[in-house]
Design a protein around this motif. Structure first.
Motif, PDB file in Angstrom:
ATOM      1  N   UNK A 143       1.011  -0.969   0.341  1.00 14.19           N
ATOM      2  CA  UNK A 143       0.247   0.370   0.089  1.00 14.19           C
ATOM      3  C   UNK A 143       1.058   0.716   0.496  1.00 14.19           C
ATOM      4  N   UNK A 144       1.890   1.687   0.533  1.00  6.23           N
ATOM      5  CA  UNK A 144       2.892   2.188   0.140  1.00  6.23           C
ATOM      6  C   UNK A 144       2.364   2.764   1.344  1.00  6.23           C
ATOM      7  N   UNK A 145       2.521   2.610   2.292  1.00  3.97           N
ATOM      8  CA  UNK A 145       2.266   3.169   3.401  1.00  3.97           C
ATOM      9  C   UNK A 145       3.381   3.518   4.453  1.00  3.97           C
ATOM     10  N   UNK A 146       4.644   2.419   3.979  1.00  2.00           N
ATOM     11  CA  UNK A 146       5.407   2.393   5.237  1.00  2.00           C
ATOM     12  C   UNK A 146       6.680   3.088   4.363  1.00  2.00           C
ATOM     13  N   UNK A 147       8.049   3.533   4.153  1.00  2.00           N
ATOM     14  CA  UNK A 147       9.466   3.821   3.184  1.00  2.00           C
ATOM     15  C   UNK A 147       9.681   2.375   3.097  1.00  2.00           C
ATOM     16  N   UNK A 206       8.385   4.094  -7.357  1.00  2.00           N
ATOM     17  CA  UNK A 206       8.054   5.322  -7.193  1.00  2.00           C
ATOM     18  C   UNK A 206       8.966   5.868  -8.692  1.00  2.00           C
ATOM     19  N   UNK A 207       7.937   7.557  -9.081  1.00  2.00           N
ATOM     20  CA  UNK A 207       8.722   8.270 -10.364  1.00  2.00           C
ATOM     21  C   UNK A 207       9.097   9.521  -9.929  1.00  2.00           C
ATOM     22  N   UNK A 208       9.920  10.015  -9.920  1.00  2.00           N
ATOM     23  CA  UNK A 208      10.285  11.197 -10.098  1.00  2.00           C
ATOM     24  C   UNK A 208      10.346  11.310  -8.206  1.00  2.00           C
ATOM     25  N   UNK A 210       8.145  10.162  -6.407  1.00  2.00           N
ATOM     26  CA  UNK A 210       5.982  10.143  -5.864  1.00  2.00           C
ATOM     27  C   UNK A 210       5.753   8.575  -6.074  1.00  2.00           C
ATOM     28  N   UNK A 211       5.879   7.866  -4.795  1.00  2.00           N
ATOM     29  CA  UNK A 211       5.485   6.510  -4.781  1.00  2.00           C
ATOM     30  C   UNK A 211       4.462   5.715  -5.640  1.00  2.00           C
ATOM     31  N   UNK A 212       4.124   4.863  -6.568  1.00  2.00           N
ATOM     32  CA  UNK A 212       3.417   4.436  -6.468  1.00  2.00           C
ATOM     33  C   UNK A 212       2.431   3.406  -5.476  1.00  2.00           C
ATOM     34  N   UNK A 213       1.687   3.158  -5.590  1.00  2.00           N
ATOM     35  CA  UNK A 213       0.551   1.899  -4.862  1.00  2.00           C
ATOM     36  C   UNK A 213      -0.684   1.648  -5.823  1.00  2.00           C
ATOM     37  N   UNK A 214      -1.345   0.601  -5.239  1.00  2.00           N
ATOM     38  CA  UNK A 214      -2.394  -0.016  -6.202  1.00  2.00           C
ATOM     39  C   UNK A 214      -3.680   1.173  -6.769  1.00  2.00           C
ATOM     40  N   UNK A 215      -3.451   2.055  -6.365  1.00  2.00           N
ATOM     41  CA  UNK A 215      -4.798   2.666  -5.927  1.00  2.00           C
ATOM     42  C   UNK A 215      -3.714   3.904  -7.407  1.00  2.00           C
ATOM     43  N   UNK A 283       7.623   6.792   1.499  1.00  2.00           N
ATOM     44  CA  UNK A 283       6.011   6.394   2.040  1.00  2.00           C
ATOM     45  C   UNK A 283       4.721   7.755   0.928  1.00  2.00           C
ATOM     46  N   UNK A 284       3.800   6.370   0.301  1.00  2.00           N
ATOM     47  CA  UNK A 284       3.161   7.181  -0.757  1.00  2.00           C
ATOM     48  C   UNK A 284       2.682   9.009   0.711  1.00  2.00           C
ATOM     49  N   UNK A 285       1.947   9.610  -0.403  1.00  2.00           N
ATOM     50  CA  UNK A 285       1.862  10.934   0.588  1.00  2.00           C
ATOM     51  C   UNK A 285      -0.042  10.752   0.752  1.00  2.00           C
ATOM     52  N   UNK A 286      -0.437  11.519   1.147  1.00  2.00           N
ATOM     53  CA  UNK A 286      -1.952  11.050   1.493  1.00  2.00           C
ATOM     54  C   UNK A 286      -2.734   9.753   1.310  1.00  2.00           C
TER      55      UNK A 286
END
Length: 303
Positions: A143-147, A206-208, A210-215, A283-286
């Protein structure tokens, strides 16, 4: 007297037609050369003079009254404008102050919202790490909740030098025309590369930064590429956590890896891939928590 010729009388001449009777139009023009309108204008000019000023006392009085009224209107208008100018300036200044004050208040509220959101996300991550088992940690990772950090790949993709020239022939993997058939990296190109990394065994991408998640979503808005509604600019740096050299070979041999190679070969897109001993992904933001249930911490109790 018989030696003198007698002049014909007027009555005798009137009995004979005029020699120029057939030229009545020319005769009328010669005899009445001044048009009636010109005659009337000349008569009026004689009344008022060449200066066009009236000569009679009544006309002069009327002109003077008109000038006085015009001057009065101009004076009153100028006085009203002078009186209302300070109040208008004051209202304008008050409006500017209200706008500036409202902008500062909105900025302060925005900072408070960001702090609260960061605090909530930190507590969510802490709860996942503290109470989650191996399955919970795996879910947090996906889920990208943690780095995360670990061995992986660094992939850089950039537009071609002549990205806007439109030199592509439409026979490549894009099979399209217009701006899509150039060396410019589009959203669907990044989509294929990211999906190829996932398929090759990436644990996090991640892209630039920006962490990617399943959503996560990669879309286009005009010429800009958006990742989770945030615009990115080339070059696009992709970091992926995976098993090193094996990960690199698996990706480059895949269909999406070959697609990236064709973009470089046929369209001039600039690409580079390197194996990294360690990459760090934030980690994914927001991160939004959609479903949750209490964790049983002891017999007959939950928290």
């Amino acid at each position: 007297m018989c030696g003198m010729s007698q002049q014909p009388s007027r009555s005798t001449l009137s009995r004979f037609p005029r020699p120029d009777a057939s030229m009545s139009l020319l005769t009328n023009v010669m005899e009445h050369s001044l048009d009636e309108g010109y005659a009337e204008a000349a008569a009026r000019r004689g009344e008022v003079g060449r200066s066009r000023m009236p000569r009679t006392l009544r006309a002069k009085l009327g002109l003077a009254v008109g000038l006085v009224l015009a001057a009065l209107v101009v004076t009153v208008g100028a006085a009203q404008a002078r009186i209302s100018a300070p109040s208008i300036a004051k209202e304008k200044q008050e409006l500017i102050q209200r706008i500036e004050s409202g902008g500062k208040e909105a900025d302060t509220l925005g900072e408070d919202v960001d702090k609260l959101r960061s605090s909530v996300e930190a507590e969510q991550r802490e709860a996942l790490e503290k109470h989650g088992d191996e399955r919970g940690r795996t879910a947090a990772l996906l889920a990208g909740a943690t780095p995360v950090k670990g061995p992986g790949l660094k992939l850089v993709v950039d537009d071609a030098e002549d990205a806007g020239s439109g030199d592509g022939d439409g026979d490549g993997p894009r099979k399209s025309d217009g701006f899509s058939d150039t060396g410019r990296i589009r959203d669907r190109d990044l989509q294929r590369v990211v999906n190829g990394l996932w398929a090759a065994g990436a644990e996090a991408v991640s892209v630039n930064g920006q962490r990617l998640t399943s959503r996560s979503a990669i879309r286009a808005a005009g010429d800009a590429v958006l990742v989770d509604n945030k615009p990115l600019v080339p070059p696009y740096t992709l970091l992926a956590v995976g098993p090193g050299q094996k990960f690199s070979r698996t990706f480059q041999d895949s269909v999406d890896g070959q697609y990236l190679y064709i973009l470089h070969k046929d369209y001039g897109a600039k690409t580079s891939i390197s194996v990294q001993d360690e990459v760090r992904l934030p980690a994914a933001p927001s991160l939004n928590l959609r479903t949750a249930k209490p964790v049983r911490t002891g017999k007959g109790s939950t928290s």
